[in-house]
Design a protein around this motif. Structure first.
Motif, PDB file in Angstrom:
ATOM      1  N   ASP A   3       0.770  -1.479  -0.109  1.00  0.00           N
ATOM      2  CA  ASP A   3       0.088   0.168  -0.369  1.00  0.00           C
ATOM      3  C   ASP A   3       0.853   1.156  -0.062  1.00  0.00           C
ATOM      4  OD1 ASP A   3      -1.698   2.057   0.539  1.00  0.00           O
ATOM      5  OD2 ASP A   3      -3.033   0.847   1.677  1.00  0.00           O
ATOM      6  N   LEU A   4       1.100   2.183  -1.207  1.00  0.00           N
ATOM      7  CA  LEU A   4       1.601   2.849  -1.138  1.00  0.00           C
ATOM      8  C   LEU A   4       1.250   3.807  -0.027  1.00  0.00           C
ATOM      9  CD1 LEU A   4       3.386   4.627  -3.345  1.00  0.00           C
ATOM     10  CD2 LEU A   4       1.317   6.133  -3.775  1.00  0.00           C
ATOM     11  N   GLN A   5       0.378   4.121   1.010  1.00  0.00           N
ATOM     12  CA  GLN A   5       0.228   4.999   1.494  1.00  0.00           C
ATOM     13  C   GLN A   5       1.670   4.887   3.182  1.00  0.00           C
ATOM     14  OE1 GLN A   5      -1.051   8.227   0.994  1.00  0.00           O
ATOM     15  NE2 GLN A   5      -1.400   7.884  -0.431  1.00  0.00           N
ATOM     16  N   ASP A   6       1.112   3.499   3.200  1.00  0.00           N
ATOM     17  CA  ASP A   6       2.093   2.466   4.287  1.00  0.00           C
ATOM     18  C   ASP A   6       3.467   3.111   4.032  1.00  0.00           C
ATOM     19  OD1 ASP A   6      -0.172   1.562   4.904  1.00  0.00           O
ATOM     20  OD2 ASP A   6       0.521  -0.212   4.012  1.00  0.00           O
ATOM     21  N   LEU A   7       4.159   3.299   2.975  1.00  0.00           N
ATOM     22  CA  LEU A   7       5.264   3.366   2.488  1.00  0.00           C
ATOM     23  C   LEU A   7       5.884   4.794   2.993  1.00  0.00           C
ATOM     24  CD1 LEU A   7       5.890   1.466  -0.677  1.00  0.00           C
ATOM     25  CD2 LEU A   7       6.605   1.223   1.563  1.00  0.00           C
TER      26      LEU A   7
END
Length: 427
Positions: A3-7
């Motif tokens: 998940d991009l937001q987790d990164l």
């Protein structure tokens, strides 16, 4: 896939957790690509809104439509197309960057890498004691005439094998034994799957783009297909882009297939005999479950793989892989290592891995729980590879005269209990 937001969120722990597997995340590059995509989307939406306004004006006053209005609409359409091209380019770069990031190790995975001592969890059985110098599997099988590496090389080149006679019967017996064990006692659903899959399937389980050089590929009639390196690929992707009902979980799937691995860069390592072939046979186990159940399912999957070796009375140990030694898609892995007397050491015979929702995100596999939807967890393991299991049987069960005892669990499948030094069998 992540998940991009987790990164990219400021409080994300993914960056330092990935460092445990010696992967260094370029957060600046990810944030730059994220910003480029957002700007392209914003510009596209603004242009669409402007075009809608012009279009409504012309629709409300069709008789008053001017050449300037028409030119403005045409220019906005062209600008929208350019913004969409920029958006797609940013998204493609972002997707490529995300696909190159490996799974985050579980907190339970030990620190360190392959250069560190193995973390042994447990062992089973005892290493056989011989009063003679044990032979390796190549010498045993070749002298008995049940393994022919020379003629295999004539057919396909190095690192292929031909089993014949009792050797071929032993292969077939192991396949039947493993499948019976997993379907009748462990309750896996048996599948017969294609050996050729599309790039999307390879991407779903993490083989592409990371391991392109390790795969055998075909180009026929304009179609790009890959030979599977393991049945994990088709079994997991059976549910790609699907929604699974929570009541159907956990799911257990198994298949016996040929497996194909180019293994670029491994020339000279374990290339004698059948330990590391370009084509080999394997029974694979795959499980789908809720993410909250993955840890328990990993232990269950491990027990299923272990039982194969225990039923065959083969001495082995279980190793908990260190974080920097994990496979690309795995967050936690146990290796089963079988004892090889000729090498006086343990060698891997099976890997059992929890991939969390990493593969499910890439392949689009979700589960419906009431009104909510989430990605499933996937797990996979060998149960077991046929060639390496034969290696262990030959070496651990050899006699001084070169004969080999067949494990009791296989006798009803082979029809013989002993392979004599000349390759004939005894009842």
């Amino acid at each position: 896939m992540h998940d991009l937001q987790d990164l990219v969120r400021p409080d994300a722990s993914v960056e330092w957790r990935l460092r445990r597997r010696h992967h260094y995340l370029d957060l600046e590059a990810l944030r730059k690509l994220t910003k480029q995509r957002a700007e392209a989307i914003s510009r596209r939406d603004s242009l669409r809104a402007a075009l809608n306004k012009v279009s409504r004006t012309m629709a409300e006053r069709p008789d008053a439509r001017t050449p300037e209005d028409m030119a403005a609409a045409k220019g906005l359409k062209e600008s929208i197309r350019e913004a969409e091209v920029s958006q797609r380019a940013a998204e493609a770069q972002l997707d490529a960057a995300l696909l190159a990031i490996p799974n985050v190790p579980s907190d339970e995975a030990p620190d360190g890498g392959p250069e560190d001592p193995p973390v042994e969890v447990q062992s089973w059985g005892r290493a056989p004691a011989f009063h003679f110098e044990p032979r390796d599997h190549v010498e045993l099988a070749s002298s008995a005439g049940i393994l022919d590496l020379q003629r295999a090389s004539k057919l396909s080149g190095a690192r292929f094998a031909v089993f014949r006679g009792a050797g071929a019967a032993l292969e077939r017996a192991l396949v039947s034994f493993f499948l019976d064990l997993h379907t009748k006692e462990h309750h896996y659903s048996e599948h017969s799957v294609p050996y050729l899959v599309n790039p999307q399937s390879m991407t779903g389980t993490g083989q592409l783009p990371k391991f392109t050089e390790d795969l055998f590929a075909t180009q026929v009639a304009g179609r790009s297909l890959y030979l599977i390196p393991t049945a994990e690929v088709p079994l997991v992707n059976l549910y790609a882009r699907e929604m699974i009902d929570a009541d159907a979980l956990p799911l257990g799937l198994t298949a016996h297939t040929a497996c194909f691995r180019a293994e670029a860069g491994s020339y000279g390592r374990d290339t004698r005999g059948v330990i590391r072939l370009h084509q080999f046979s394997k029974v694979e186990l795959v499980r789908f479950c809720l993410r909250s159940e993955a840890t328990a399912q990993l232990e269950l999957l491990l027990s299923h793989a272990e039982e194969c070796l225990q039923r065959l009375d083969l001495h082995y140990r279980v190793v908990d892989l260190r974080a920097a030694d994990l496979g690309f898609s795995a967050r936690r892995t146990y290796d089963l290592e079988v004892w090889l007397p000729s090498q006086n050491c343990y060698r891997e015979v099976s890997s059992v891995s929890d991939c969390g929702d990493f593969q499910a995100r890439r392949a689009g596999i979700r589960v419906r729980r009431g009104k909510t939807k989430e990605y499933v967890a996937t797990l996979n393991g060998s149960g077991l590879p046929i060639g390496r299991t034969i290696v262990a049987i030959l070496e651990q069960n050899q006699r001084q005269d070169g004969s080999v005892e067949v494990p009791a669990a296989l006798v009803r499948y082979t029809g013989f209990r002993l392979i004599k030094p000349d390759g004939t069998t005894e009842g």
